[in-house]
Design an enzyme around this catalytic site. Sequence first.
Site, PDB file in Angstrom:
ATOM      1  N   ASP A  34     -11.835   6.637  28.327  1.00 31.97           N
ATOM      2  CA  ASP A  34     -11.802   5.889  27.090  1.00 31.97           C
ATOM      3  C   ASP A  34     -10.623   6.400  26.263  1.00 31.97           C
ATOM      4  OD1 ASP A  34     -12.831   4.043  25.154  1.00 31.97           O
ATOM      5  OD2 ASP A  34     -13.618   5.748  24.048  1.00 31.97           O
ATOM      6  N   ASP A  36      -9.931   5.554  22.279  1.00 35.21           N
ATOM      7  CA  ASP A  36     -10.285   5.903  20.903  1.00 35.21           C
ATOM      8  C   ASP A  36     -11.386   6.954  20.894  1.00 35.21           C
ATOM      9  OD1 ASP A  36      -8.582   4.038  19.448  1.00 35.21           O
ATOM     10  OD2 ASP A  36      -9.855   2.459  20.263  1.00 35.21           O
TER      11      ASP A  36
END
Length: 351
Positions: A34, A36
């Site tokens: 991922d 963010d």
Amino acid sequence: MSQTAGHGAGGSVRTRPEGSSRALSEAYDTALLDLDGVVYAGGHAIAYAVESLGAAREGGMHLAYVTNNALRTPDAVAEHLTELGIATDASDVITSAQAVARLVSEQVPEGARVLVIGGEGLRVALRERGLEPVESADDDPAAVVQGYGGPELAWGRFAEASYAVARGVPWFASNTDLTIPSARGIAPGNGAAVQVVRIATGAEPQVAGKPLPPMHRETILRTGAERPLVVGDRLDTDIEGAFSGGVDSLLVLTGVTDGAQLVAARPEHRPTYVDTDLRGMLTGQPEVAPVEGGGFGCGGWTAAVRGGELALDGDGEAMDGLRALCAAAWTEAGEGVCELDAGKALSRLGV
């Protein structure tokens, strides 16, 4: 490595984080990272991310960046990562815009018009699938696609979506994350914007992003990963997505999840491994084991249920204490959610 994400040996519900005698970057061929809250927050790299990812890549691990944020194109994301010091090609970036564009393309004719409520990432992904992005509900769209459009997205865009959806036009959403981490804190995500259209129309969108299968399918198609490790900061997207896809996961505490949420995680939100940040990819993971007299030990810590709460004894690395607490809580909860008070124990750890 576990054989089924979210589960322990033999397919039973996971009751504790697993250990690994090998560095995770060696045990898995591909990291599905991922962005963010894991690699960066806002425009800045998270501490230790650049060095850790560089070392994992040099050791032979393939790095793929998998994001529910549909705003930016893979080219823009790759350029940003490269500027931060993480050499990245656009082909290494998989977005929920790509996943939702594939989902739409499977349900409307080639060349169909699609009303876009979002940013350039959605438009590029739709064109890649042979679809024509349009801006108005009056353009006779065959579908509506909604994705994160940034803080400047005009309120009128939600009205355009509502007009079309209310007429029965199929509605798709890149993802439904309610929040998104930023350099200044936690901000509303695409899920909050989707809720606006849901309230106005009473309709429900088809959703592509994590933790749902379309995103996992898109990721595997584009990376060819055989032994993937999902690395994320969110229980309800990254970790649940790994669970749904049957792959292992590493939760890092650099984003939205804190110790209390992890201890109280329900089965599909329990990661295989837990660590402070991306340095955890470069090391093995300590074993969490039952101890004589009840409870679980990890490092210098022992956690157990005592007097109706989760108790923690010992000393050492905070992450070891958290792993032990997870084992005590998840075992107590079984297939449910642990509701025991862990406040005193977590305060000792500072997580």
